[in-house]
Design a protein around this motif. Structure first.
Motif, mmCIF file in Angstrom:
data_model
loop_
_atom_site.group_PDB
_atom_site.id
_atom_site.type_symbol
_atom_site.label_atom_id
_atom_site.label_comp_id
_atom_site.label_asym_id
_atom_site.label_seq_id
_atom_site.Cartn_x
_atom_site.Cartn_y
_atom_site.Cartn_z
ATOM 1 N N VAL A 73 0.828 -1.203 0.000
ATOM 2 C CA VAL A 73 0.000 0.000 0.000
ATOM 3 C C VAL A 73 0.862 1.252 0.000
ATOM 4 C CG1 VAL A 73 -1.639 1.372 1.364
ATOM 5 C CG2 VAL A 73 -1.972 -1.096 1.120
ATOM 6 N N MET A 74 0.567 2.118 -0.947
ATOM 7 C CA MET A 74 1.125 3.461 -0.963
ATOM 8 C C MET A 74 -0.040 4.423 -0.749
ATOM 9 S SD MET A 74 2.999 5.397 -4.135
ATOM 10 C CE MET A 74 4.310 6.556 -3.791
ATOM 11 N N VAL A 75 0.166 5.441 0.048
ATOM 12 C CA VAL A 75 -0.832 6.496 0.203
ATOM 13 C C VAL A 75 -0.256 7.752 -0.422
ATOM 14 C CG1 VAL A 75 -2.178 7.907 1.799
ATOM 15 C CG2 VAL A 75 -1.855 5.463 2.250
ATOM 16 N N GLY A 76 -0.920 8.242 -1.457
ATOM 17 C CA GLY A 76 -0.425 9.390 -2.204
ATOM 18 C C GLY A 76 -1.406 10.547 -2.188
ATOM 19 N N CYS A 77 -1.126 11.533 -3.019
ATOM 20 C CA CYS A 77 -1.934 12.747 -3.002
ATOM 21 C C CYS A 77 -1.871 13.463 -4.344
ATOM 22 C CB CYS A 77 -1.439 13.696 -1.904
ATOM 23 S SG CYS A 77 0.242 14.339 -2.181
ATOM 24 N N MET A 78 -2.830 14.337 -4.564
ATOM 25 C CA MET A 78 -2.722 15.344 -5.604
ATOM 26 C C MET A 78 -1.944 16.516 -4.998
ATOM 27 S SD MET A 78 -4.348 13.635 -7.810
ATOM 28 C CE MET A 78 -5.754 12.576 -8.157
ATOM 29 N N VAL A 79 -1.703 17.564 -5.779
ATOM 30 C CA VAL A 79 -1.045 18.745 -5.226
ATOM 31 C C VAL A 79 -2.114 19.590 -4.552
ATOM 32 C CG1 VAL A 79 0.417 20.729 -5.666
ATOM 33 C CG2 VAL A 79 0.694 18.668 -7.045
ATOM 34 N N GLY A 80 -2.150 19.527 -3.231
ATOM 35 C CA GLY A 80 -3.144 20.253 -2.453
ATOM 36 C C GLY A 80 -2.531 20.775 -1.176
ATOM 37 N N THR A 81 -3.376 21.269 -0.290
ATOM 38 C CA THR A 81 -2.902 21.869 0.951
ATOM 39 C C THR A 81 -2.914 20.846 2.085
ATOM 40 O OG1 THR A 81 -5.009 22.598 1.918
ATOM 41 C CG2 THR A 81 -4.065 23.972 0.152
ATOM 42 N N SER A 82 -2.505 21.301 3.253
ATOM 43 C CA SER A 82 -2.487 20.429 4.429
ATOM 44 C C SER A 82 -3.860 19.880 4.778
ATOM 45 C CB SER A 82 -1.916 21.188 5.628
ATOM 46 O OG SER A 82 -0.520 21.319 5.536
ATOM 47 N N LEU A 83 -4.916 20.604 4.425
ATOM 48 C CA LEU A 83 -6.262 20.109 4.711
ATOM 49 C C LEU A 83 -6.543 18.824 3.937
ATOM 50 C CD1 LEU A 83 -9.017 20.394 6.034
ATOM 51 C CD2 LEU A 83 -9.684 21.956 4.174
ATOM 52 N N ALA A 84 -6.059 18.732 2.705
ATOM 53 C CA ALA A 84 -6.229 17.515 1.917
ATOM 54 C C ALA A 84 -5.337 16.385 2.424
ATOM 55 C CB ALA A 84 -5.932 17.794 0.449
ATOM 56 N N MET A 85 -4.146 16.730 2.930
ATOM 57 C CA MET A 85 -3.200 15.706 3.375
ATOM 58 C C MET A 85 -3.575 15.124 4.733
ATOM 59 S SD MET A 85 -1.134 15.940 0.812
ATOM 60 C CE MET A 85 -2.136 16.964 -0.282
#
Length: 328
Positions: free
Chosen positions: A271-283
């Protein structure tokens, strides 16, 4: 008690630019959902992604379409059936998690069923796609970090991979091709990945061509990103992938992402947990999801010229759990 739903479009400039195989961007455009009940407000952020046919307009419309249900008190389980997976549901789902945490005496991590408090995690830092010498300069500047995620995805990335490895000899490397390779280039790229001790390759082939991964030797683990969105996708991927990248914007929120994490482990997928380019609220909810993950890529706020306040705390290669006043 009735709930008030507010949707806002916010833009956060990126420090420089962020470049992948599909193009470059200079700002993170996000939608924020705020759900208010009395004195309590829960927040969720999403990033509409054109690769999946999303835009600010149609994601906003999708949230507006369920406004009456949300304001009448629809809970997270109801939202799972009211909305499909994607950015719109993510913002609503995470706002509901946050609202429930702020209304009650239980933090989000306990609501998730975790038995111990979240801890700091080693997160990747992204090196944008560019010419080999440019990428080497980026890698050298961040060679002190434990884990680098390197954007590739051209017809010939051999020189890029070698340049980054030479510039950051002690960092663990993940490559992300964003569907930019082709079946006929896999052997050469796999060979240089072995040579340069790459730990993981994300989505080397286009989603429609990834069946080729089941027919070749994979000397480096391969991770599905664009090919996986929700729990129902996982069983069909076990012959071609070794890991999956769970992103809240793809899954449609933390509720679905938790199901994905459990199912991936049942199937023997990393499992990898990734993100789009967003702010700390999204992370923030993703940091809680990433507890115990094999790979963590939650550097979105580090790529911004300015983050939200309060934001997540980053220390060297680590991201710390969110404070309750940010989320959860």
């Amino acid at each position: 008690m009735l709930t008030t739903l507010t949707i806002t479009h916010e833009s956060f400039p990126i420090a420089g630019s962020f470049t992948i195989s599909r193009g470059a961007k200079t700002a993170a455009d996000v939608l924020c959902v705020r759900l208010t009940q009395g004195q309590h407000t829960g927040c969720g952020e999403c990033v509409p992604y054109a690769r999946y046919g999303e835009s600010m307009e149609n994601v906003t419309a999708a949230i507006e379409a369920v406004r009456s249900n949300i304001e009448a008190g629809a809970d997270r389980l109801a939202v799972q059936t009211l909305m499909p997976a994607g950015a719109a549901r993510n913002a609503v789902d995470c706002a509901l998690w946050d609202l429930d945490a702020k209304r009650g005496a239980m933090p989000a991590w306990r609501m998730m069923g975790e038995t111990s408090a979240p801890v700091e995690l080693t997160t990747a830092y992204t090196i944008s796609l560019g010419e080999p010498e440019t990428m080497a300069a980026q890698a050298k500047a961040y060679a002190h970090r434990a884990l680098l995620k390197v954007k590739v995805g051209t017809g010939d990335d051999v020189s890029r991979i070698r340049a980054v490895r030479a510039a950051a000899p002690d960092s663990a490397l993940i490559l992300d091709a964003n569907e930019g390779w082709r079946p006929e280039t896999l052997a050469a790229h796999f060979a240089v990945c072995v040579e340069c001790d790459v730990r993981l390759i994300e989505q080397p082939l286009p989603q429609e061509d990834d069946g080729a991964l089941a027919t070749v030797s994979r000397p480096v683990p391969v991770c599905a990103d664009e090919s996986v969105h929700k729990t129902d996708d996982l069983a069909s991927l076990v012959d071609r992938y070794d890991a999956i990248n769970i992103k809240l914007d793809k899954a449609g929120g933390l509720t679905e992402a938790l199901l994905m994490r459990a199912r991936a482990r049942e199937l023997g997928l990393k499992v990898m947990v990734g993100c789009m380019v967003g702010t700390s609220l999204a992370m923030a909810p993703a940091v809680l999801l990433a507890q115990g993950a094999d790979f963590v890529d939650l550097d979105g706020p580090l790529l911004l010229a300015k983050d939200r306040e309060p934001g997540l705390a980053y220390r060297d290669s680590l991201v710390l759990p969110p404070e309750p006043r940010l989320w959860g």
